[in-house]
Design an enzyme around this catalytic site. Sequence first.
Site, PDB file in Angstrom:
ATOM      1  N   ALA A 314       0.854  -1.179   0.000  1.00 49.31           N
ATOM      2  CA  ALA A 314       0.000   0.000   0.000  1.00 49.31           C
ATOM      3  C   ALA A 314       0.891   1.230   0.000  1.00 49.31           C
ATOM      4  O   ALA A 314       2.084   1.133   0.265  1.00 49.31           O
ATOM      5  CB  ALA A 314      -0.901   0.011   1.232  1.00 49.31           C
ATOM      6  N   GLU A 316       0.939   5.515   1.138  1.00 53.23           N
ATOM      7  CA  GLU A 316       0.255   6.483   1.989  1.00 53.23           C
ATOM      8  C   GLU A 316       0.000   7.846   1.368  1.00 53.23           C
ATOM      9  O   GLU A 316      -0.137   8.818   2.104  1.00 53.23           O
ATOM     10  CB  GLU A 316       1.078   6.669   3.254  1.00 53.23           C
ATOM     11  N   HIS A 349      -1.369   1.322   9.273  1.00 56.20           N
ATOM     12  CA  HIS A 349      -0.022   1.747   8.905  1.00 56.20           C
ATOM     13  C   HIS A 349      -0.075   2.962   7.982  1.00 56.20           C
ATOM     14  O   HIS A 349       0.576   3.977   8.222  1.00 56.20           O
ATOM     15  CB  HIS A 349       0.683   0.568   8.216  1.00 56.20           C
ATOM     16  N   GLU A 350      -0.887   2.881   6.937  1.00 57.62           N
ATOM     17  CA  GLU A 350      -0.931   3.978   5.968  1.00 57.62           C
ATOM     18  C   GLU A 350      -1.492   5.244   6.595  1.00 57.62           C
ATOM     19  O   GLU A 350      -1.041   6.349   6.287  1.00 57.62           O
ATOM     20  CB  GLU A 350      -1.754   3.586   4.743  1.00 57.62           C
ATOM     21  N   HIS A 353       1.013   7.071   8.642  1.00 60.06           N
ATOM     22  CA  HIS A 353       1.909   7.861   7.793  1.00 60.06           C
ATOM     23  C   HIS A 353       1.377   9.266   7.529  1.00 60.06           C
ATOM     24  O   HIS A 353       2.159  10.156   7.184  1.00 60.06           O
ATOM     25  CB  HIS A 353       2.058   7.194   6.424  1.00 60.06           C
ATOM     26  N   GLU A 372       8.931   4.652   8.212  1.00 63.10           N
ATOM     27  CA  GLU A 372       8.427   3.274   8.215  1.00 63.10           C
ATOM     28  C   GLU A 372       8.403   2.635   9.603  1.00 63.10           C
ATOM     29  O   GLU A 372       7.491   1.912   9.940  1.00 63.10           O
ATOM     30  CB  GLU A 372       9.227   2.421   7.233  1.00 63.10           C
TER      31      GLU A 372
HETATM   32 ZN    ZN Z   1       4.908   2.555   5.181  1.00 63.00          ZN
END
Ligand code: ZN
Length: 939
Positions: A314, A316, A349-350, A353, A372
Amino acid sequence: MVFWCQVVFGFGMQLILLLAVGLVLGQSAQTLASEAKYNYFRLPTALRPQKYDLKVTTHLDNPKDLRFEATVKILIEVLENTKNITLHAKNLTIAEDDIILKDTQGKKDNCVQSTEINTHHDFYVLNTCQELEAGSVYELTIPFASELNNQLEGYYRSSYKDPVTKRKRWLSITQFEPASARAAFPCFDEPNYKAPFIVTLGYHKNYTGLSNMPVKKITPNDQFPDYVWCEFEESVPMSTYLLAYSVNDFSHKPSTLPNSALFRTWARPNAIDQCDYAAEFGPKVLQYYEQLFGIKFPLPKIDQIAVPDFSAGAMENWGLVTYREIALLYSASYSSLADKQRVASVVAHELAHQWFGNLVTMKWWTDLWLNEGFATYVASLGVENINPEWRSMEQESLGNMLTIFRKDALESSHPISRPIEEVAEIAESFDQISYQKGSTVLRMMHMFLGEESFRFGLQQYLQKYSYKNAEQDNLWESLTQAAHKYRALPKSYDIKTIMDSWTLQTGYPVINVTRNYESNSAKLTQERYLLNTQIARAQRLGCWWIPLSYTTQGEQDFNNTAPKAWMECGKEGEIYPKTIQDLPGRDEWVIFNTQLSTLYKVNYDERNWRLLIETLTTGEFQRIHVLNRAQLIDDALYLAWTGDQNYEIAMRLLEYLQREREYLPWKSAFENLKRVGRIVRQTPNFEYFKRYMQKLITPIYLHLSGLNDTFSAIPEQDQVLLKTMVGNWACQYDVEDCVAVARKYYTQWQEEEKPDEKNPVPLNLRSIVYCTSIKHGNDADWQFLWARYVNSNVAAEKRTILTSLGCSREVWVLQRYLEMTYDSKDAIRKQDSMWAFQAVAFNEVGFHLAKTYFMDNVQAIYKFYHPITKDMSRLLLPFSEQVINQSDFDKFRNFVTINRPSLKGLEQALQQTLETMLTNVQWKERNYIQLSRSIQELL
Ligand SMILES: [Zn+2]
Ligand SMILES: *[C@@H]1O[C@H](CO)[C@@H](O)[C@H](O)[C@H]1NC(C)=O
Ligand SMILES: *[C@@H]1O[C@H](CO)[C@@H](O)[C@H](O)[C@H]1NC(C)=O
Ligand SMILES: *[C@@H]1O[C@H](CO)[C@@H](O)[C@H](O)[C@H]1NC(C)=O
Ligand SMILES: *[C@@H]1O[C@H](CO)[C@@H](O)[C@H](O)[C@H]1NC(C)=O
Ligand SMILES: *[C@@H]1O[C@H](CO)[C@@H](O)[C@H](O)[C@H]1NC(C)=O
Ligand SMILES: *[C@@H]1O[C@H](CO)[C@@H](O)[C@H](O)[C@H]1NC(C)=O
């Protein structure tokens, strides 16, 4: 180059590698020197972009000519006098005669006299007629065009099949990180050049245009019949790699929580019903982050879109997050619990970000881990907050550590923060060190600083660097201030000193704990832990600042993860042993690293190991925290692997597993035994190992009712995962009724009238049932599953099938599958091909076929993946774990040396592969007999 010099293989290996690389680099440097005078890998600092105005017209009507034409207008501020404008552009057709350069104050005429290209650094240099003067602002307009490529980078094409008409529908989408914005438009393609963007998309009115910001207005486009112009709002200042746009005919699902940004989830129309879960989870986790960071999401909307062809998991992009289908779509009747948790974790996670990465961006790719590592760690906080019943925080923490304990025990690993001087190196940095080790050291800090100061420090950092760039020292500074404010660290300590030892140094330590049972003390020493046992002692020197938490048999306080002491280092990294006083007497154990808060292994003296084993095996094992049980298993097996401990101790410790019912210790055991198994199954003593595994697995298999469908009666979600994991091992090692039950489910499915609609196999057992049935079945069984693959509309189901198809034991079936994976009929999407290959190559029969196939076709495979060499590097993993003989190792090493050109961009992966093979060879020579013996004693 430094990276290569550090390698020390036995056998004069490094010389060959060094020579090969030296040659390649030497050559290219020479050609370049004559090509351009400016040959530094960063842009000159004379100019700065102030704003971009990008207009792109996309043509999707002719499949033979999918393309775009565009104009970019950049406002450029001159910081130092210069006679050229150097920016990035890659494989774009630029209409040079139509370039316009204007002084915005209209003071001075200027123009472009000539242009140059530096292909090595992707520079496009415009030499100006007059000098550009510091303080002035120019407007540069460049018209250009290109095709929508099929390489999954830049501005590229993707497609899906319309279920009604059976025709392909095309769409366009961007993937810019790390360095492909330059393949879509000329720009200053470095993360520190933040600027606002105004995007306008031209396309046929049947489609929808999406970009980072909401639509401002749609107006008719008179250049092409039935086209429109869709203009988006001006964005906040951001890095080029975060820009995104797409033209598609997707459907969407809106979902918004009160007081939040408009949230929409997009997918191809026939997958829109798989968007519900992400549409519900996304806004929740976004809201949690707003509270956690104390900063509202700054954009008015956020879109997440499932792209049928996507190389990463994916991306972000600010306000327009792109995903592989499997990472966003969830189907209640086709996705397993693990699939669902993956969607949650990737979405979390995205969205993390959007703050760590988008709002505050690393200055340069060296600090990629600030993006990350944070996104990975913060995502696990987010998922834990929304679904505490999953216990995913513990699972992720352990999972990350198990991965890093392995990767980072290689001499060829690298520090979290690493110098980057080539575009290819940036791509290689997106690895487990940046993500999982980055996340692990953040968790460590969180635990030794405590909630208040950690959170306060992060908030300060985010506020201070919003819309700007930062490097790790800026983070250390904010956290040190917070730590001192909340008295979480002694005044004489600062975060930079502590954390630099973790982020600038490769590897992690093993601590030797030698207790003195007379004086109730223990002496602690540290050194780097390495798998390659031929490496000299001097190479293991290294000092880490280690927060020491521990508890004793009498105390048993595993809740307190605050350090009771520190192992410190000298100014020059000198190592000091540490003595701990006031420990209990000779009848009680001590255990270090409560809840596995810090990345280190512990080796105790034999007496302490035996005390621990006693508590574990006499049924009191639950008194030891579940994460520490997992730790003890992992440490004992690693130390036995490298010969620092006896296998006898490790195997005696494993005996307690017959009573263990929790997921984490089993996960730790299986991860380790998997690697032993991959070696031993190629040897005459496998029979004993197999019987040992059966003995180990049977009690837990029976406890979980094997493969019987008891899922509705399991309240704890992690027990569902445990049942899946145990079932998988049970069928592999032929435990009890596992294979028979699996095959029965499969037959039931085959007897269904409409197997694509009705599947009687329990969701969380499908991967086991499919793989086992293919393994023990015939080609008709294989064909049945392949037909389901072709007809499936759900990415998670497709992946499960793809992996299972590699389980066959028929050589010809496997060979056919390998060839199908790379043929030109596109039956398997390029993005999924590595799963098919890995499935074959991890299979003990398929391994030899896959290795031969890879070695014979390496050029074609390189061409197939180029420029996404990351996926190609994943093909190596099965080889690294199954080459166990010196002669096979030598052959593979020669192959690597001879085929350098077809293995470009895989240098790091290859080194790690070769080193891992070497450690297998060493293991077999050193431990194989010893292990076989201790197993036979236990049978
Ligand atoms: Zn990432
Ligand atoms: C462009 O200008 C910069 C700054 O003045 C200079 O360092 C660089 O060498 C120039 N590039 C070329 C190709 O002349
Ligand atoms: C560059 O773009 C052209 C079309 O614009 C395409 O045919 C060619 O394959 C591309 N080259 C590379 C190396 O991507
Ligand atoms: C646009 O949609 C209409 C109605 O569905 C269809 O007839 C037409 O062929 C489409 N045109 C293009 C270029 O997709
Ligand atoms: C540790 O924490 C758990 C969960 O918060 C609690 O149930 C337990 O009683 C605590 N144990 C000690 C020794 O404080
Ligand atoms: C730790 O113990 C192992 C095994 O007893 C020994 O080989 C190693 O040298 C010790 N390391 C240190 C730093 O004392
Ligand atoms: C599964 O169920 C069957 C039928 O009830 C039973 O005979 C069998 O023992 C069960 N298997 C396990 C491993 O519990």
